[in-house]
Design a protein around this motif. Sequence first.
Motif, PDB file in Angstrom:
ATOM      1  N   ALA A 113       8.364   1.629  -0.271  1.00 11.74           N
ATOM      2  CA  ALA A 113       7.927   1.894  -1.652  1.00 11.74           C
ATOM      3  C   ALA A 113       6.568   2.576  -1.680  1.00 11.74           C
ATOM      4  O   ALA A 113       6.326   3.477  -2.491  1.00 11.74           O
ATOM      5  CB  ALA A 113       7.887   0.595  -2.446  1.00 11.74           C
ATOM      6  N   GLU A 114       5.672   2.156  -0.777  1.00 12.99           N
ATOM      7  CA  GLU A 114       4.337   2.771  -0.720  1.00 12.99           C
ATOM      8  C   GLU A 114       4.429   4.199  -0.189  1.00 12.99           C
ATOM      9  O   GLU A 114       3.747   5.101  -0.678  1.00 12.99           O
ATOM     10  CB  GLU A 114       3.424   1.929   0.174  1.00 12.99           C
ATOM     11  CG  GLU A 114       3.151   0.537  -0.372  1.00 12.99           C
ATOM     12  CD  GLU A 114       2.592  -0.407   0.674  1.00 12.99           C
ATOM     13  OE1 GLU A 114       1.578  -1.060   0.389  1.00 12.99           O
ATOM     14  OE2 GLU A 114       3.172  -0.504   1.772  1.00 12.99           O
ATOM     15  N   LEU A 115       5.289   4.411   0.811  1.00 11.81           N
ATOM     16  CA  LEU A 115       5.503   5.757   1.339  1.00 11.81           C
ATOM     17  C   LEU A 115       6.036   6.675   0.248  1.00 11.81           C
ATOM     18  O   LEU A 115       5.554   7.798   0.077  1.00 11.81           O
ATOM     19  CB  LEU A 115       6.487   5.699   2.506  1.00 11.81           C
ATOM     20  CG  LEU A 115       6.915   7.064   3.055  1.00 11.81           C
ATOM     21  CD1 LEU A 115       5.770   7.744   3.775  1.00 11.81           C
ATOM     22  CD2 LEU A 115       8.126   6.918   3.974  1.00 11.81           C
ATOM     23  N   GLY A 140      14.209   4.439   9.825  1.00 13.63           N
ATOM     24  CA  GLY A 140      15.079   3.666   8.935  1.00 13.63           C
ATOM     25  C   GLY A 140      14.616   3.715   7.487  1.00 13.63           C
ATOM     26  O   GLY A 140      15.424   3.874   6.561  1.00 13.63           O
ATOM     27  N   MET A 141      13.293   3.584   7.289  1.00 15.55           N
ATOM     28  CA  MET A 141      12.763   3.638   5.921  1.00 15.55           C
ATOM     29  C   MET A 141      13.001   5.005   5.297  1.00 15.55           C
ATOM     30  O   MET A 141      13.369   5.120   4.126  1.00 15.55           O
ATOM     31  CB  MET A 141      11.272   3.270   5.909  1.00 15.55           C
ATOM     32  CG  MET A 141      11.016   1.776   6.020  1.00 15.55           C
ATOM     33  SD  MET A 141       9.270   1.335   5.789  1.00 15.55           S
ATOM     34  CE  MET A 141       8.698   1.329   7.478  1.00 15.55           C
ATOM     35  N   LEU A 142      12.814   6.067   6.090  1.00 11.92           N
ATOM     36  CA  LEU A 142      13.025   7.420   5.566  1.00 11.92           C
ATOM     37  C   LEU A 142      14.502   7.686   5.283  1.00 11.92           C
ATOM     38  O   LEU A 142      14.840   8.331   4.290  1.00 11.92           O
ATOM     39  CB  LEU A 142      12.463   8.455   6.547  1.00 11.92           C
ATOM     40  CG  LEU A 142      10.951   8.625   6.484  1.00 11.92           C
ATOM     41  CD1 LEU A 142      10.419   9.301   7.738  1.00 11.92           C
ATOM     42  CD2 LEU A 142      10.546   9.405   5.239  1.00 11.92           C
ATOM     43  N   GLN A 143      15.380   7.168   6.134  1.00 13.76           N
ATOM     44  CA  GLN A 143      16.818   7.345   5.882  1.00 13.76           C
ATOM     45  C   GLN A 143      17.239   6.620   4.605  1.00 13.76           C
ATOM     46  O   GLN A 143      18.112   7.099   3.882  1.00 13.76           O
ATOM     47  CB  GLN A 143      17.614   6.835   7.085  1.00 13.76           C
ATOM     48  CG  GLN A 143      17.527   7.764   8.289  1.00 13.76           C
ATOM     49  CD  GLN A 143      18.085   7.136   9.560  1.00 13.76           C
ATOM     50  OE1 GLN A 143      17.885   5.948   9.826  1.00 13.76           O
ATOM     51  NE2 GLN A 143      18.783   7.919  10.358  1.00 13.76           N
ATOM     52  N   GLY A 144      16.579   5.485   4.314  1.00 11.96           N
ATOM     53  CA  GLY A 144      16.857   4.771   3.073  1.00 11.96           C
ATOM     54  C   GLY A 144      16.414   5.553   1.853  1.00 11.96           C
ATOM     55  O   GLY A 144      17.099   5.587   0.820  1.00 11.96           O
ATOM     56  N   GLY A 220      -4.213  -1.324  -9.288  1.00 11.79           N
ATOM     57  CA  GLY A 220      -3.173  -0.332  -9.546  1.00 11.79           C
ATOM     58  C   GLY A 220      -2.776   0.329  -8.249  1.00 11.79           C
ATOM     59  O   GLY A 220      -3.093  -0.148  -7.164  1.00 11.79           O
ATOM     60  N   PHE A 221      -2.087   1.440  -8.355  1.00  8.84           N
ATOM     61  CA  PHE A 221      -1.667   2.155  -7.155  1.00  8.84           C
ATOM     62  C   PHE A 221      -2.874   2.807  -6.478  1.00  8.84           C
ATOM     63  O   PHE A 221      -3.871   3.102  -7.138  1.00  8.84           O
ATOM     64  CB  PHE A 221      -0.646   3.235  -7.526  1.00  8.84           C
ATOM     65  CG  PHE A 221       0.727   2.687  -7.808  1.00  8.84           C
ATOM     66  CD1 PHE A 221       1.519   2.216  -6.778  1.00  8.84           C
ATOM     67  CD2 PHE A 221       1.216   2.647  -9.106  1.00  8.84           C
ATOM     68  CE1 PHE A 221       2.789   1.718  -7.024  1.00  8.84           C
ATOM     69  CE2 PHE A 221       2.482   2.153  -9.367  1.00  8.84           C
ATOM     70  CZ  PHE A 221       3.266   1.685  -8.326  1.00  8.84           C
ATOM     71  N   PRO A 222      -2.776   3.056  -5.148  1.00 11.13           N
ATOM     72  CA  PRO A 222      -3.863   3.771  -4.465  1.00 11.13           C
ATOM     73  C   PRO A 222      -4.105   5.143  -5.094  1.00 11.13           C
ATOM     74  O   PRO A 222      -3.172   5.770  -5.600  1.00 11.13           O
ATOM     75  CB  PRO A 222      -3.340   3.903  -3.039  1.00 11.13           C
ATOM     76  CG  PRO A 222      -2.339   2.809  -2.874  1.00 11.13           C
ATOM     77  CD  PRO A 222      -1.704   2.659  -4.230  1.00 11.13           C
ATOM     78  N   LYS A 223      -5.349   5.576  -5.068  1.00 12.38           N
ATOM     79  CA  LYS A 223      -5.737   6.871  -5.632  1.00 12.38           C
ATOM     80  C   LYS A 223      -5.975   7.854  -4.491  1.00 12.38           C
ATOM     81  O   LYS A 223      -6.632   7.530  -3.512  1.00 12.38           O
ATOM     82  CB  LYS A 223      -7.014   6.738  -6.479  1.00 12.38           C
ATOM     83  CG  LYS A 223      -7.023   5.579  -7.481  1.00 12.38           C
ATOM     84  CD  LYS A 223      -5.912   5.680  -8.502  1.00 12.38           C
ATOM     85  CE  LYS A 223      -6.037   4.628  -9.589  1.00 12.38           C
ATOM     86  NZ  LYS A 223      -5.849   3.248  -9.097  1.00 12.38           N
ATOM     87  N   GLY A 224      -5.461   9.054  -4.629  1.00  9.62           N
ATOM     88  CA  GLY A 224      -5.655  10.072  -3.605  1.00  9.62           C
ATOM     89  C   GLY A 224      -6.986  10.786  -3.797  1.00  9.62           C
ATOM     90  O   GLY A 224      -7.211  11.429  -4.816  1.00  9.62           O
ATOM     91  N   ALA A 225      -7.878  10.668  -2.809  1.00  5.28           N
ATOM     92  CA  ALA A 225      -9.171  11.360  -2.842  1.00  5.28           C
ATOM     93  C   ALA A 225      -9.022  12.673  -2.086  1.00  5.28           C
ATOM     94  O   ALA A 225      -8.693  12.676  -0.896  1.00  5.28           O
ATOM     95  CB  ALA A 225     -10.254  10.497  -2.213  1.00  5.28           C
TER      96      ALA A 225
END
Length: 292
Positions: A113-115, A140-144, A220-225
């Motif tokens: 979910a984070e990815l 496996g996570m990417l295939q999902g 909240g969700f991480p912020k992209g700097a």
Amino acid sequence: MEHSGSQPDRSYTRGTQDRALLALTIGQAFDNTVAAHPQGEALVVRHQQLRYTWQQLRETVDLHARAMLALGLKTGDRLGIWAPNCAQWCIAQFASAKIGVILVNINPAYRAAELEYVLKQSGCQWLVCAGAFKTSDYHGMLQGLLPELAEQSIGQLHSQLLPELRGVISLDAQPPSGFLPWSQLSALAAGASAEQLQARQDSLDFDQPVNIQYTSGTTGFPKGATLSHYNILNNGYMVGESLGLTATDRLVIPVPLYHCFGMVMGNLGCVTHGATMIYPNDAFDALLTLEA
């Protein structure tokens, strides 16, 4: 300040300094160090048993930068990297910087979910990933997330979930169907010449973005700097100056490369001084760090 009829002026605020800031792109700074210390040792990766002089590192960085051009990556595109410490992390950092591609650092501990959030929020066109690390099965996570990956041609991914993602490069020697093995990436360099790489590098400005790092999100969700060449190159340079780094020094870097400590203060601190980068392991291990 803004003058009528003209673009706004750029403005910098700075304190007193006894060292001039480097008005360079990361690619220019890297090439300057290679020119000054071609046979000096640049990178030692203990757990992979790899060693590179500055000249050897430049050759592999430039080869992978040309391969990234051949993949169709343009200035300002985003390349995610989701892997523990390894030589390929360093190569991807400098290859992407040379072609003006923004490297998106992804925490190796992230779950699916984070990815998904980070890839979508940053708009990554390509992703470099490890196969597995600790309890994480990256494939496996990417295939999902991307069931289409196995059925579509490499580099031609069309995903409803991640519409901007075009493909995934795996660091595994034999990844599942749909992943481009890192070992085959360099062969694509034949599709872009050294002159094309130099032209792209020459077109870049040190104020352009080169890196996105995600801050932890407590509420909240991480912020992209979004960080520029000028920003992180000088961060690494000034930390190296404070440490008194020279081209005869060797710096053990046991901290994660995905974080500012590793890729900026570690890698860029060394690159701006010609010092040797040493990775003792894929993740922190006190004994291996001391042995290194």
